[in-house]
Every structure is written in structure tokens, then in C-alpha cells.
Scaffold this motif. Structure first.
Motif, PDB file in Angstrom:
ATOM      1  N   GLU A 162       0.824  -1.209   0.000  1.00  0.00           N
ATOM      2  CA  GLU A 162       0.000   0.000   0.000  1.00  0.00           C
ATOM      3  C   GLU A 162       0.861   1.264   0.000  1.00  0.00           C
ATOM      4  O   GLU A 162       0.555   2.235  -0.702  1.00  0.00           O
ATOM      5  N   GLU A 163       1.952   1.248   0.765  1.00  0.00           N
ATOM      6  CA  GLU A 163       2.783   2.435   0.902  1.00  0.00           C
ATOM      7  C   GLU A 163       3.710   2.665  -0.296  1.00  0.00           C
ATOM      8  O   GLU A 163       4.037   3.801  -0.627  1.00  0.00           O
ATOM      9  N   THR A 164       4.181   1.597  -0.919  1.00  0.00           N
ATOM     10  CA  THR A 164       5.107   1.742  -2.047  1.00  0.00           C
ATOM     11  C   THR A 164       4.414   1.774  -3.400  1.00  0.00           C
ATOM     12  O   THR A 164       4.930   2.351  -4.359  1.00  0.00           O
ATOM     13  N   GLY A 165       3.252   1.141  -3.482  1.00  0.00           N
ATOM     14  CA  GLY A 165       2.580   1.041  -4.761  1.00  0.00           C
ATOM     15  C   GLY A 165       3.152  -0.037  -5.657  1.00  0.00           C
ATOM     16  O   GLY A 165       2.817  -0.105  -6.844  1.00  0.00           O
ATOM     17  N   CYS A 166       4.022  -0.883  -5.126  1.00  0.00           N
ATOM     18  CA  CYS A 166       4.606  -1.972  -5.920  1.00  0.00           C
ATOM     19  C   CYS A 166       3.528  -2.972  -6.330  1.00  0.00           C
ATOM     20  O   CYS A 166       2.686  -3.369  -5.518  1.00  0.00           O
ATOM     21  N   GLN A 167       3.562  -3.404  -7.568  1.00  0.00           N
ATOM     22  CA  GLN A 167       2.564  -4.322  -8.096  1.00  0.00           C
ATOM     23  C   GLN A 167       3.039  -5.775  -8.086  1.00  0.00           C
ATOM     24  O   GLN A 167       2.213  -6.689  -8.106  1.00  0.00           O
ATOM     25  N   ARG A 168       4.350  -5.972  -8.041  1.00  0.00           N
ATOM     26  CA  ARG A 168       4.900  -7.337  -8.075  1.00  0.00           C
ATOM     27  C   ARG A 168       5.791  -7.549  -6.858  1.00  0.00           C
ATOM     28  O   ARG A 168       6.991  -7.288  -6.876  1.00  0.00           O
ATOM     29  N   VAL A 169       5.188  -8.020  -5.782  1.00  0.00           N
ATOM     30  CA  VAL A 169       5.917  -8.301  -4.542  1.00  0.00           C
ATOM     31  C   VAL A 169       5.919  -9.799  -4.310  1.00  0.00           C
ATOM     32  O   VAL A 169       4.873 -10.457  -4.428  1.00  0.00           O
ATOM     33  N   LYS A 170       7.059 -10.344  -3.961  1.00  0.00           N
ATOM     34  CA  LYS A 170       7.175 -11.779  -3.709  1.00  0.00           C
ATOM     35  C   LYS A 170       7.489 -11.996  -2.234  1.00  0.00           C
ATOM     36  O   LYS A 170       8.423 -11.416  -1.693  1.00  0.00           O
ATOM     37  N   ALA A 171       6.678 -12.831  -1.578  1.00  0.00           N
ATOM     38  CA  ALA A 171       6.907 -13.212  -0.187  1.00  0.00           C
ATOM     39  C   ALA A 171       7.515 -14.601  -0.154  1.00  0.00           C
ATOM     40  O   ALA A 171       6.937 -15.548  -0.695  1.00  0.00           O
ATOM     41  N   ILE A 172       8.680 -14.720   0.464  1.00  0.00           N
ATOM     42  CA  ILE A 172       9.388 -16.003   0.529  1.00  0.00           C
ATOM     43  C   ILE A 172       9.336 -16.518   1.964  1.00  0.00           C
ATOM     44  O   ILE A 172       9.845 -15.871   2.885  1.00  0.00           O
ATOM     45  N   PHE A 193       3.918 -16.053  -3.764  1.00  0.00           N
ATOM     46  CA  PHE A 193       4.409 -16.932  -2.705  1.00  0.00           C
ATOM     47  C   PHE A 193       5.558 -17.790  -3.229  1.00  0.00           C
ATOM     48  O   PHE A 193       5.571 -18.211  -4.385  1.00  0.00           O
ATOM     49  N   ALA A 194       6.514 -18.050  -2.350  1.00  0.00           N
ATOM     50  CA  ALA A 194       7.631 -18.938  -2.664  1.00  0.00           C
ATOM     51  C   ALA A 194       8.245 -19.396  -1.347  1.00  0.00           C
ATOM     52  O   ALA A 194       7.879 -18.907  -0.276  1.00  0.00           O
ATOM     53  N   SER A 195       9.164 -20.341  -1.437  1.00  0.00           N
ATOM     54  CA  SER A 195       9.895 -20.797  -0.248  1.00  0.00           C
ATOM     55  C   SER A 195      11.393 -20.687  -0.522  1.00  0.00           C
ATOM     56  O   SER A 195      11.822 -20.632  -1.683  1.00  0.00           O
ATOM     57  N   LEU A 196      12.176 -20.673   0.546  1.00  0.00           N
ATOM     58  CA  LEU A 196      13.623 -20.527   0.395  1.00  0.00           C
ATOM     59  C   LEU A 196      14.236 -21.657  -0.415  1.00  0.00           C
ATOM     60  O   LEU A 196      15.239 -21.467  -1.099  1.00  0.00           O
ATOM     61  N   ASP A 215      15.540 -18.617   8.491  1.00  0.00           N
ATOM     62  CA  ASP A 215      16.257 -19.289   9.569  1.00  0.00           C
ATOM     63  C   ASP A 215      17.734 -19.407   9.241  1.00  0.00           C
ATOM     64  O   ASP A 215      18.129 -19.473   8.070  1.00  0.00           O
ATOM     65  N   TYR A 216      18.577 -19.447  10.288  1.00  0.00           N
ATOM     66  CA  TYR A 216      20.022 -19.523  10.068  1.00  0.00           C
ATOM     67  C   TYR A 216      20.429 -20.807   9.355  1.00  0.00           C
ATOM     68  O   TYR A 216      21.456 -20.859   8.674  1.00  0.00           O
ATOM     69  N   GLN A 217      19.621 -21.854   9.498  1.00  0.00           N
ATOM     70  CA  GLN A 217      19.928 -23.110   8.813  1.00  0.00           C
ATOM     71  C   GLN A 217      19.769 -22.991   7.297  1.00  0.00           C
ATOM     72  O   GLN A 217      20.273 -23.819   6.555  1.00  0.00           O
ATOM     73  N   MET A 218      19.041 -21.961   6.862  1.00  0.00           N
ATOM     74  CA  MET A 218      18.837 -21.728   5.433  1.00  0.00           C
ATOM     75  C   MET A 218      19.655 -20.543   4.948  1.00  0.00           C
ATOM     76  O   MET A 218      19.340 -19.934   3.928  1.00  0.00           O
ATOM     77  N   LEU A 219      20.713 -20.209   5.676  1.00  0.00           N
ATOM     78  CA  LEU A 219      21.505 -19.026   5.345  1.00  0.00           C
ATOM     79  C   LEU A 219      22.058 -19.080   3.925  1.00  0.00           C
ATOM     80  O   LEU A 219      22.100 -18.068   3.223  1.00  0.00           O
ATOM     81  N   ALA A 220      22.466 -20.257   3.467  1.00  0.00           N
ATOM     82  CA  ALA A 220      23.022 -20.383   2.115  1.00  0.00           C
ATOM     83  C   ALA A 220      21.982 -19.988   1.061  1.00  0.00           C
ATOM     84  O   ALA A 220      22.306 -19.307   0.079  1.00  0.00           O
ATOM     85  N   TYR A 221      20.733 -20.399   1.275  1.00  0.00           N
ATOM     86  CA  TYR A 221      19.664 -20.038   0.343  1.00  0.00           C
ATOM     87  C   TYR A 221      19.399 -18.536   0.384  1.00  0.00           C
ATOM     88  O   TYR A 221      19.164 -17.904  -0.652  1.00  0.00           O
ATOM     89  N   VAL A 222      19.421 -17.973   1.602  1.00  0.00           N
ATOM     90  CA  VAL A 222      19.195 -16.538   1.765  1.00  0.00           C
ATOM     91  C   VAL A 222      20.266 -15.747   1.021  1.00  0.00           C
ATOM     92  O   VAL A 222      19.964 -14.780   0.297  1.00  0.00           O
ATOM     93  N   GLU A 223      21.520 -16.143   1.170  1.00  0.00           N
ATOM     94  CA  GLU A 223      22.616 -15.439   0.503  1.00  0.00           C
ATOM     95  C   GLU A 223      22.519 -15.557  -1.014  1.00  0.00           C
ATOM     96  O   GLU A 223      22.802 -14.602  -1.737  1.00  0.00           O
TER      97      GLU A 223
END
Length: 353
Positions: A162-172, A193-196, A215-223
Motif C-alpha cells: 500500500e505504501e510503495t505502490g509496488c505491483q509485483r511483490v514476492k513473499a518467501i 508466494f515462494a519458499s527458500l 532461519d540460520y539453517q537456510m543461510l546459504a539459500y538466503v545469501e
């Protein structure tokens, strides 16, 4: 965690103009019983979508609106302030309160964090962290705790859109099961929607990415995802309530060093952390603020210090020590808080070697 970040002022063509720092002049209270010093105290949480298991206490304390018979007379009996003037004066006094920047409840804090994140992104920021270090949002083993966390994350993402007006936001989300379940439940969601662990969690059309409690166990995926988002064109990444710091002392030095370097590329745009005798708070673009309990007004705070960088354990020990020195009652709860930060500081130095 350092708070530095690369910024690209010309970015975010898909967003609105930079937003003002819109924080409402309300208050929250994080009251801790003395037993929390031993590691066991629980606190209660109230939201407009409250769940029976919520336990962090947020309350709003405001004076009653001026009544007709409460008009303020001057020295001349015929001169008095009108109800409108009285209300304006009350608002002015409210704005000047030390803790007026604090939200009134947990949902308000989540919305405020979304506004801060939107302001950061609209100003060209690329990597941001939002942290609500409330006990029940850190320990998700209790019944219903995860469900509440997901609901709060949606409030954050909806506010961000709502604040940015972005039309394509992905929640992981942390895992594929959670992502699939929430996608089914939130059929009307305005984000993807997606997962790490997905093979391709971010698509080329995505304009902004939010990682929910990585989670820290998924740090490699986050990076890996963060690295891909840095490619041309760069896109903003926001980590909402990340858990990338493990309490396992056995974690190797190289791993901790790499993690610290990675996190140093992010800016903490919103942080709310309760303390035994106060709280630490930051809402972008504002500075870091350390509050201590107002002994004369229950569930209210006074500002102890304001600074550009996040205060570490040693700085907090000094700040609360100064508060104790200024207190007329001498050794008190502030002294216990300072002792806690001293012990924490020594512990952190040991495990970081």
C-alpha cells in the motif's frame, strides 16, 4: 548487526515518492516481571487480531479528552481557552512526550515497520531488516504462535504494498509447506508466494522481495537469493524478523565471520526490543533510541539516549548505569539491568573469538 546498506537514489521507479516518517503519537508498554531476569517471565500481548497465546503487553495511555467543565481560565475570569484550543494543547503535549514515537499495539508496530520499510525502499535502499524482538515472536513452539506470526507478516506485506505502490511483490517463506498452505488460505493476496528451497523463488518480474522469518539453517539459500537480487536491475530485499544468528556456540569462526559480513550489508529499518528496565527502538529514518521505565508513570518510558548506530551491550550497560546514577533511589532495577548487559557483553566477546 551493523546497519549499513548500499543505496541507489535513482531506483524504485515503480514506487511512490519518498514517504515521510509517519509514526503515530501513541505508546506501547512492554512490562516485565522481576522473574524475567531469571529467564522465565512471560508477558501478555494484545492486538486487534489477538490470539489467546499472545503474551507481550502493549497498551495505549492517553489523557481523557477535555470536558466542557474543564476549561482553563486565565487570570482574567472572562478569558478562557476554548475546547478546540484545549484539545490542540493536549495534542501538542502528547507530541512532546519522550515515548510518543512508540506504537500503541503489536499490529500497530507491524504497520509502522511496513511504513518504515516503504520509506527506505522509496529512498533507494536495497537491503533492509525488520526485527520485532518480542518473546512470543521468537519462540514458535506454543500452540497458535506460528499462525499468528503468518498473520502479522501479511499485515506487514500488505502495508508495504500500500505504501510503495509496488505491483509485483514476492513473499518467501521458510519452507514449501508453509508457502503452499498460506497461498491456499490467502487466495486474495496481492503478492506472490515462494519458499527458500524453491528452485527459482524469485522471478524476473518481481519488483520487491520479502523474506519472512528466514532461519540460520537456510543461510546459504538466503545469501543466494540476495546475490541474485543484486544483479542488474537491482531489486530491494527485506528480511522480516530473520533468525540468522544461531545461539549454538559450536558454530565455526568462519561461518560467524561470513554471516556478520552478509548482515552488515543490510540496514535495520525497524527494531523494537524490550529490556528488563526499558526498550531499544528504531524506526527509519529516525535514529536509535534507548528508553527506560518512567518510575512515576507505570507503563510509560523516558528517553535515555538517542544515537545514530545501534547500541551494543556495553553501551547499554553505560546508559542504564548513568540512569541509575541520576536516580534518587540509588541501586534499583536499573542496576540489575546494567549487570545483565555486562554479563551479556562478556558472553558475546567469548563466543565471537
Amino acid at each position: 548487526m551493523a546497519s549499513s546498506s548500499s543505496s541507489f537514489p535513482s531506483f524504485c521507479c515503480f514506487c511512490k515518492a519518498p514517504l515521510p516518517n509517519s509514526t503515530s503519537p501513541t505508546h506501547f508498554s512492554l512490562s516485565f516481571p522481576a522473574s524475567i531476569l531469571g529467564g522465565s517471565g512471560a508477558v501478555s500481548l494484545h492486538t486487534t487480531r489477538s490470539h489467546p497465546t499472545t503474551r507481550a503487553k502493549f497498551e495505549k495511555f492517553q489523557d481523557d479528552p477535555p470536558q466542557d467543565d474543564d476549561l482553563q481560565f486565565s487570570e482574567t475570569p472572562s478569558q478562557y481557552s476554548s475546547p478546540l484550543e484545549s484539545q490542540q494543547q493536549a495534542i501538542q503535549e502528547e507530541v512532546e512526550e519522550d515515548d510518543s514515537c512508540l506504537p500503541s499495539d503489536l499490529e500497530g508496530a507491524v504497520r509502522q515497520s511496513g511504513q518504515a520499510s516503504a520509506s527506505f525502499v522509496s529512498s533507494g535502499g536495497m537491503r533492509a531488516i525488520v526485527e520485532l524482538l518480542i518473546p512470543q515472536l521468537q519462540f514458535l513452539d506454543d500452540e497458535g504462535a506460528q499462525a499468528e506470526l503468518w498473520e502479522l507478516s501479511r499485515i506487514f506485506i500488505d502495508t508495504l504494498i500500500e505504501e510503495t505502490g509496488c505491483q509485483r511483490v514476492k513473499a518467501i517463506f521458510p519452507d514449501a509447506g508453509a508457502a503452499a498452505l498460506l497461498k491456499y488460505r490467502w487466495g486474495d493476496a496481492a503478492f506472490g508466494f515462494a519458499s527458500l528451497s524453491d528452485r527459482k523463488p524469485v522471478e524476473a518480474e518481481d519488483e520487491l522481495v520479502v523474506m519472512v522469518v528466514p532461519d540460520y539453517q537456510m543461510l546459504a539459500y538466503v545469501e543466494r537469493i540476495a546475490s541474485n537480487l543484486s544483479d542488474d536491475p537491482p531489486r530491494p530485499l527485506i528480511m522480516w524478523n530473520p533468525r540468522l544468528v544461531s545461539e549454538d556456540v559450536g558454530v565455526g569462526f568462519n561461518v560467524r565471520k561470513l554471516r556478520r559480513y552478509f548482515l552488515s550489508t543490510f540496514t535495520v529499518v525497524y527494531s523494537m526490543r524490550p529490556l528488563p528496565a526499558g526498550a531499544v527502538f528504531r524506526c527509519y529514518p529516525g535514529s536509535w533510541k534507548v528508553f527506560y521505565d518512567d518510575k512515576d508513570r507505570p507503563n510509560r518510558y523516558l528517553l535515555a539516549k538517542e544515537q545514530i548506530s545501534r547500541p551494543d551491550a556495553e553501551e547499554l550497560e553505560i546508559i542504564f548505569g548513568d540512569v541509575q546514577d541520576k536516580s534518587e533511589k540509588g541501586p534499583s532495577f536499573f542496576g540489575q539491568a546494567a549487570s545483565i548487559f555486562s554479563s551479556l557483553n562478556r558472553f558475546m566477546k567469548v563466543i565471537s573469538k
